[in-house]
Structures are given as C-alpha cells and as structure tokens.
Design a protein around this motif. Sequence first.
Motif, PDB file in Angstrom:
ATOM      1  N   UNK A  28     -47.018   2.736  -7.529  1.00 30.88           N
ATOM      2  CA  UNK A  28     -48.005   3.043  -6.494  1.00 30.88           C
ATOM      3  C   UNK A  28     -47.423   2.728  -5.129  1.00 30.88           C
ATOM      4  N   UNK A  29     -47.843   3.502  -4.137  1.00 37.71           N
ATOM      5  CA  UNK A  29     -47.375   3.347  -2.756  1.00 37.71           C
ATOM      6  C   UNK A  29     -48.558   2.990  -1.875  1.00 37.71           C
ATOM      7  N   UNK A  30     -48.362   2.032  -0.962  1.00 40.58           N
ATOM      8  CA  UNK A  30     -49.427   1.600  -0.053  1.00 40.58           C
ATOM      9  C   UNK A  30     -48.924   1.608   1.386  1.00 40.58           C
ATOM     10  N   UNK A  31     -49.712   2.243   2.264  1.00 39.86           N
ATOM     11  CA  UNK A  31     -49.433   2.229   3.708  1.00 39.86           C
ATOM     12  C   UNK A  31     -50.473   1.319   4.353  1.00 39.86           C
ATOM     13  N   UNK A  46     -42.423   1.156  10.735  1.00 42.79           N
ATOM     14  CA  UNK A  46     -43.399   1.919   9.965  1.00 42.79           C
ATOM     15  C   UNK A  46     -43.473   1.301   8.573  1.00 42.79           C
ATOM     16  N   UNK A  47     -44.640   0.753   8.190  1.00 43.85           N
ATOM     17  CA  UNK A  47     -44.731   0.022   6.920  1.00 43.85           C
ATOM     18  C   UNK A  47     -44.977   0.956   5.728  1.00 43.85           C
ATOM     19  N   UNK A  48     -44.290   0.659   4.635  1.00 43.10           N
ATOM     20  CA  UNK A  48     -44.514   1.374   3.375  1.00 43.10           C
ATOM     21  C   UNK A  48     -44.119   0.428   2.226  1.00 43.10           C
ATOM     22  N   UNK A  49     -45.103  -0.012   1.464  1.00 40.48           N
ATOM     23  CA  UNK A  49     -44.827  -0.907   0.340  1.00 40.48           C
ATOM     24  C   UNK A  49     -45.121  -0.179  -0.966  1.00 40.48           C
ATOM     25  N   UNK A  50     -44.511  -0.643  -2.045  1.00 40.24           N
ATOM     26  CA  UNK A  50     -44.720  -0.007  -3.355  1.00 40.24           C
ATOM     27  C   UNK A  50     -44.696  -1.086  -4.427  1.00 40.24           C
ATOM     28  N   UNK A  51     -45.296  -0.767  -5.527  1.00 41.78           N
ATOM     29  CA  UNK A  51     -45.271  -1.664  -6.698  1.00 41.78           C
ATOM     30  C   UNK A  51     -44.739  -0.887  -7.884  1.00 41.78           C
ATOM     31  N   UNK A  52     -43.873  -1.531  -8.656  1.00 39.82           N
ATOM     32  CA  UNK A  52     -43.265  -0.899  -9.822  1.00 39.82           C
ATOM     33  C   UNK A  52     -42.927  -1.977 -10.853  1.00 39.82           C
ATOM     34  N   UNK A  53     -42.897  -1.566 -12.118  1.00 37.83           N
ATOM     35  CA  UNK A  53     -42.573  -2.491 -13.202  1.00 37.83           C
ATOM     36  C   UNK A  53     -41.244  -2.148 -13.856  1.00 37.83           C
ATOM     37  N   UNK A 133     -44.903   8.348  -5.700  1.00 34.49           N
ATOM     38  CA  UNK A 133     -46.041   7.922  -4.902  1.00 34.49           C
ATOM     39  C   UNK A 133     -45.814   8.324  -3.457  1.00 34.49           C
ATOM     40  N   UNK A 134     -46.885   8.698  -2.771  1.00 34.46           N
ATOM     41  CA  UNK A 134     -46.762   9.200  -1.398  1.00 34.46           C
ATOM     42  C   UNK A 134     -47.738   8.457  -0.498  1.00 34.46           C
ATOM     43  N   UNK A 135     -47.245   7.983   0.645  1.00 33.77           N
ATOM     44  CA  UNK A 135     -48.083   7.403   1.684  1.00 33.77           C
ATOM     45  C   UNK A 135     -47.899   8.181   2.975  1.00 33.77           C
ATOM     46  N   UNK A 136     -48.933   8.202   3.838  1.00 32.93           N
ATOM     47  CA  UNK A 136     -48.903   9.019   5.057  1.00 32.93           C
ATOM     48  C   UNK A 136     -49.329   8.179   6.255  1.00 32.93           C
ATOM     49  N   UNK A 137     -48.657   8.429   7.402  1.00 37.07           N
ATOM     50  CA  UNK A 137     -48.921   7.662   8.617  1.00 37.07           C
ATOM     51  C   UNK A 137     -48.736   8.579   9.821  1.00 37.07           C
TER      52      UNK A 137
END
Length: 305
Positions: A28-31, A46-53, A133-137
């Motif tokens: 998942x991607x979070x902006x 420009x912030x962009x964080x992600x979570x992965x296992x 995953x895609x985030x937009x800003x």
Amino acid sequence: MSAMAVLGWRTLWSLFVCFTVLRTNALSVTMSESTMEVVRGDYIILPCSFSTYSPLSRLNIIWTLAPFSSPESPFQVIVYDHGQIIEDPSLIGRVGFTDLPLRADIMINDTRVSDAGVYRCMVNNPPEAADPGIGELLLTVLVAPSLPACRWDGEVDAGGSVTLSCSVAEGIPTPEIRWDKLNPEEISLPINMEGELSGSVQIINVSAQTSGLYRCSASNLLGTENCYINLSIYSAGSESSSGILQGVLLTLSMSLMLSALLVLVTWLHRTGRDGRWRVSKGEEEEEEGYNEIRYTPSLIKRSFV
C-alpha cells in the motif's frame, strides 16, 4: 447442526481469513499530503510512504509529473529500479530520493514554475502485488509579482481624457492590481482589468484637480510591487499666465539691452571728444615749439652783425 453445515461454515471462514490476510499483506502507498506549495527557488520534499511484507530486492519506485502547462503529457521525474536511480535529464542535479529503500520521498531543489503540476508516486515490490500502489500530490510553485510597468496615454489639456495603464509580467497566485491617486489625499480608483495581469483607469474631462501622483500596485501573498506616474494637467488660465510672464520677461530684457546700448554710446562719445582735445592740444604745443626754433637763428644772426 449437521456435520456438513459445520464443515461449510469452516470453509467459508477459512476463505475469509485467507482473503483478509492477502489484503493485509498487499503493498500500500500513502501520501501524507495531497496539495503542497513552494516558493520559486526554494526546495521541497514530496512525501510518499509504502508498506510491504516482501523483501525489497525487487523494489521499484516511479515518480511522474503532469505539468499544469501540459497536463496531457506526463513524464517520468525519477525512477528507482533494482538499486539503480534514473533522473529525467531536465532535472539532473535538482531531484533525488531522500530515504531509500524505506521510503519513496523525493526532494526537489531550486524549484521552478515548470515544476508545478500533479505528481504521482507508484511503488511496486514483486511478488507482493500485481498492480503497483499509486499516490497523488498537487504541487504549486509560488512567484512574487514582478515590477509593474506604468504608462499613460491621452490629452493632458484641460477637458481632455487620459488613460493610465499598468501590467505585470508574472505572479503566482495572480496578483491583484489596483490604482490609487496619492495626493493631495490617497484615493482608490476604479480599474478596468484587461486580462489577468494588466489593468487601466480612464479619466475623462481632466482638470487641474486631476494633476498629481498616481500609483499602480501589484500584490499577492508573497508581496507588493509598485510603479508611479506624475500627471500634470494644463489649463487655459495657466497658459495665459505663462504668456503674460513671457511678455514681461521679454520687455524687461529689451529695456536692459537698450540701457546697455545707451551707456556704450555715451562712453564712446565722451572717449572720442577727449581724444580729439588731446590731439589738438598736442598740435598747438608742437607748432609753438617749432616757431621758437625757427626764429632763434635770425635772432642769433642779428646779434653778430
């Protein structure tokens, strides 16, 4: 409850748990920000964080930009793929990742108006998710108003019409333009906008009261820039007074010239008389001396006879 029913419920529960786990484990991607602003020339992250296992050995991050100037033509800003970083040639030295491989944040320095637009952060980490995953800003680059250019056009004789114009080359957000007359007291004037970056004021039937200093201001949240026009209106009364003054000055000049000429003639006349008197006196003295010398020999001769 029959054994078949219990088995059915267990099967459904197992499927639900498996589906939930799969969704939970999906990348998942979070902006943290959806819109940001930066002043031209500054830097921004420009912030962009992600979570992965899954292991990050196959991590892939792509940042794209759809500029406001051409939103239909997005391009890749920077890419991280299997440990390699690739920057767009136009951004080399101005863009970079800040915390790889734990985050996908990027930094842009020396920002320009062309950097404004819609940014997308896409993260893929196979085999965890089939789709990235895609985030937009949305990024806006702020620009202070440029120095406005003031000009005027029209007739400055009483009864004429004058148009004051003012324009700025740039400013984000769009600058607010206004005209004010500064003296004898400050008065705001109604303005006619001619596009987003220029405005004018039309003054009809001008008079001496129209004369004064006028100011055009261009303002946005970054500041204000001004330009000025000093307007002078000429009336018939002022032209008449000017004509009378010129006549008086001309008469005075002629009088002074005539007086100087009279003094010069008088001086020359007196100088001429003195010269003639001195010449005449000199001739008489010379003649008397000559006579004395001429008769002396005869006198001498008579004395010896």
